[in-house]
Design a protein around this motif. Structure first.
Motif, PDB file in Angstrom:
ATOM      1  N   GLU A 200       0.577  -1.440  -0.004  1.00 26.41           N
ATOM      2  CA  GLU A 200       0.261  -0.446   0.414  1.00 26.41           C
ATOM      3  C   GLU A 200       1.045   1.261  -0.077  1.00 26.41           C
ATOM      4  O   GLU A 200       1.947   1.368   0.152  1.00 26.41           O
ATOM      5  N   TYR A 208      -5.952   0.425   8.223  1.00 20.06           N
ATOM      6  CA  TYR A 208      -5.605   1.624   6.982  1.00 20.06           C
ATOM      7  C   TYR A 208      -6.575   1.395   6.164  1.00 20.06           C
ATOM      8  O   TYR A 208      -7.828   2.365   5.405  1.00 20.06           O
ATOM      9  N   HIS A 209      -7.570   0.246   5.956  1.00 20.20           N
ATOM     10  CA  HIS A 209      -8.444   0.443   4.714  1.00 20.20           C
ATOM     11  C   HIS A 209      -9.545   0.047   5.958  1.00 20.20           C
ATOM     12  O   HIS A 209     -10.934   0.424   5.404  1.00 20.20           O
ATOM     13  N   TYR A 210      -9.952   0.711   7.498  1.00 20.05           N
ATOM     14  CA  TYR A 210     -11.312   0.713   7.870  1.00 20.05           C
ATOM     15  C   TYR A 210     -11.930   1.653   7.258  1.00 20.05           C
ATOM     16  O   TYR A 210     -10.982   3.018   7.444  1.00 20.05           O
ATOM     17  N   PRO A 211     -13.060   2.186   7.682  1.00 16.19           N
ATOM     18  CA  PRO A 211     -13.875   3.148   7.804  1.00 16.19           C
ATOM     19  C   PRO A 211     -13.339   4.710   8.027  1.00 16.19           C
ATOM     20  O   PRO A 211     -12.856   4.323   9.401  1.00 16.19           O
ATOM     21  N   ARG A 212     -13.405   5.180   8.038  1.00 12.19           N
ATOM     22  CA  ARG A 212     -13.580   7.009   8.151  1.00 12.19           C
ATOM     23  C   ARG A 212     -14.210   6.715  10.011  1.00 12.19           C
ATOM     24  O   ARG A 212     -15.059   6.335   9.679  1.00 12.19           O
ATOM     25  N   LYS A 236      -9.727   5.382  14.253  1.00  8.99           N
ATOM     26  CA  LYS A 236      -8.765   4.601  12.670  1.00  8.99           C
ATOM     27  C   LYS A 236      -7.447   5.412  12.928  1.00  8.99           C
ATOM     28  O   LYS A 236      -6.367   5.570  12.878  1.00  8.99           O
ATOM     29  N   ARG A 310     -14.748  -1.852  -0.150  1.00 12.35           N
ATOM     30  CA  ARG A 310     -14.478  -1.401   0.768  1.00 12.35           C
ATOM     31  C   ARG A 310     -15.190  -0.106   1.811  1.00 12.35           C
ATOM     32  O   ARG A 310     -15.460   0.327   0.594  1.00 12.35           O
ATOM     33  N   ILE A 312     -14.492   3.506   2.685  1.00 14.64           N
ATOM     34  CA  ILE A 312     -13.478   4.960   3.085  1.00 14.64           C
ATOM     35  C   ILE A 312     -14.560   5.751   3.887  1.00 14.64           C
ATOM     36  O   ILE A 312     -14.152   5.720   4.757  1.00 14.64           O
ATOM     37  N   ASP A 313     -15.308   6.310   2.991  1.00 11.41           N
ATOM     38  CA  ASP A 313     -16.146   7.764   3.150  1.00 11.41           C
ATOM     39  C   ASP A 313     -17.140   7.341   3.118  1.00 11.41           C
ATOM     40  O   ASP A 313     -18.169   7.587   2.656  1.00 11.41           O
TER      41      ASP A 313
END
Length: 426
Positions: A200, A208-212, A236, A310, A312-313
């Motif tokens: 990445e 790093y890939h978790y939602p905001r 996160k 996934r 993101i926001d």
């Protein structure tokens, strides 16, 4: 002259009162344990998510030491024996095993109903191939504290390895999540020549890939060069900021956008091929996650740009009709986050009859959102086709078409089993 009847009463009465109170309290706790177990069965939450205790009934004496040791309240005493009464909350930290005076508890992955593919490793996290180690999520432990601890312990074992050949590095670490970062700090502490490669463009691994603004549950962790760090619930963003601070203070070097492609035996060590070249090393530590390639649905229309794997926001879906597919915590958390945006219509589709692999807190939040009309839950449903402005699902044998602007597939990932097999790891 022996004790008088009055003397006996003087001791017997308090003892009888104490025994009565103890037995009543114990009976109350046993009833509570039975109620928790029954509630878990009724909710379908009978399968532990990851690492969990298995109790040997022949060794167990029902001392309750494991029940007291478990901070999650996942264990109870049933019919005089310890039992996993609330499997969904178990996080596999192993406090129960350490507390058992009869050594009646062992920690295992998977169950008869739900197996789990994890690589074989020794107690020092070495695979069946000497010199190749695995730590963190790939080995079945996604908890931040445990992953970091495994990375640290694996580096201690790598430090002890002897090699007569000349290599570019003492250890090549694949992955810059908690396990990889902790291992890198250990390499600096032990003055080892190291290289960390991360495919990445930023550190953090799975986090790093978790939602905001996703809240991450962790516990105090002891890091090389840094010492003990106290963390409990942390977002996160705050966790990633902490890791960036650690890298800045310690001078840890990470090579981003460099993906490992192959590992080959090379003299006394290995030759690791990446997208940026070849590196010889006497040991390899795989600290990669289990996400792998996102698992796809395999249906018509999945190639449409509105389909992602996934979140993101959540804000980008404001005012849209969104379908979230999956039955794990990531799916529930994505649906709940999007449902908080104004004017959104959120549907959660899952093929199972119950959400059996999620945290109780997420289940409670979902129930509340469903009762409030903010999320439509469709159990026993499968996506059959995705059209530009709708989705077609099979819901309990009936075809249902829903207006749709976006689809988020949270069905896990295809594990890197082929890579492990190619290397020769069991």
């Amino acid at each position: 002259m022996g004790p008088s009847y009055a003397d006996l009463l003087l001791y017997a009465v308090p003892l009888a009162v104490f025994l009565f109170l103890y037995l009543r309290r114990r009976a109350k706790h046993l009833r509570q344990h039975e109620e928790v177990l029954e509630e878990s069965r009724e909710s379908g939450l009978t399968e532990p998510v990851s690492l969990h205790p298995v109790i040997d009934p022949l060794r167990c004496i029902g001392s309750s030491s494991c029940v007291r040791a478990c901070p999650e309240g996942s264990l109870g005493i049933i019919d005089g024996k310890a039992q996993l009464v609330n499997p969904a909350v178990c996080i596999g930290h192993g406090a129960c095993m350490a507390s058992c005076p009869m050594e009646a508890i062992k920690l295992v992955f998977g169950t008869e109903k739900r197996g789990i593919d994890i690589p074989y490793v020794t107690p020092n996290f070495e695979t069946n191939i000497p010199g190749i180690f695995i730590a963190g999520e790939l080995g079945g432990m996604g908890l931040v504290r445990k992953a970091a601890e495994q990375g640290k312990q694996a580096m201690n074992a790598i430090r002890e390895r002897k090699s007569s050949g000349k290599t570019d590095f003492d250890v090549l670490i694949v992955g810059a999540g908690p396990a990889g970062i902790a291992a890198g700090l250990g390499a600096i502490q032990h003055t080892l020549r190291y290289r960390i490669v991360e495919q990445e463009d930023a550190l953090g691994g799975t986090v790093y890939h978790y939602p905001r603004n996703k809240v991450v549950m962790t516990a105090p962790v002891n890091l090389p060069l840094v010492g003990k760090v106290k963390m409990t619930e942390i977002s996160k963003e705050a966790l990633l900021e902490f890791w960036h601070g650690v890298v800045g203070k310690t001078g840890l070097t990470i090579h981003f956008k460099e993906r490992m492609e192959a590992i080959q035996p090379h003299g006394d060590g290995f030759l690791v091929k990446t997208t940026l070249g070849e590196h010889s090393t006497r040991a390899v530590l795989l600290a990669i996650g289990r996400r792998g390639t996102p698992r796809k649905l395999g249906v018509a229309g999945e190639e449409l740009p509105k389909v992602v794997y996934r979140l993101i926001d959540p804000e980008q879906y404001r005012g849209q009709k969104v379908l979230v597919v999956g039955g794990g915590d990531s799916a529930l958390e994505a649906a709940l986050a999007i449902a908080e945006e104004p004017n959104t219509v959120v549907t959660l589709s899952y093929r199972g009859e119950v959400f059996g692999r999620v945290k109780p807190r997420n289940r409670a939040r979902l129930d509340e959102a469903q009762a409030g009309g903010r999320i439509r839950v469709m159990l026993n449903s499968n996506v059959k086709r995705i059209a530009p402005h709708s989705v077609i699902l099979d819901h309990a044998g009936e075809s249902v078409e829903l207006p749709n602007d976006a689809v988020i597939v949270s069905a896990g990932g295809v594990l890197p089993i082929d890579l492990l097999k190619k290397v020769g790891i069991h």
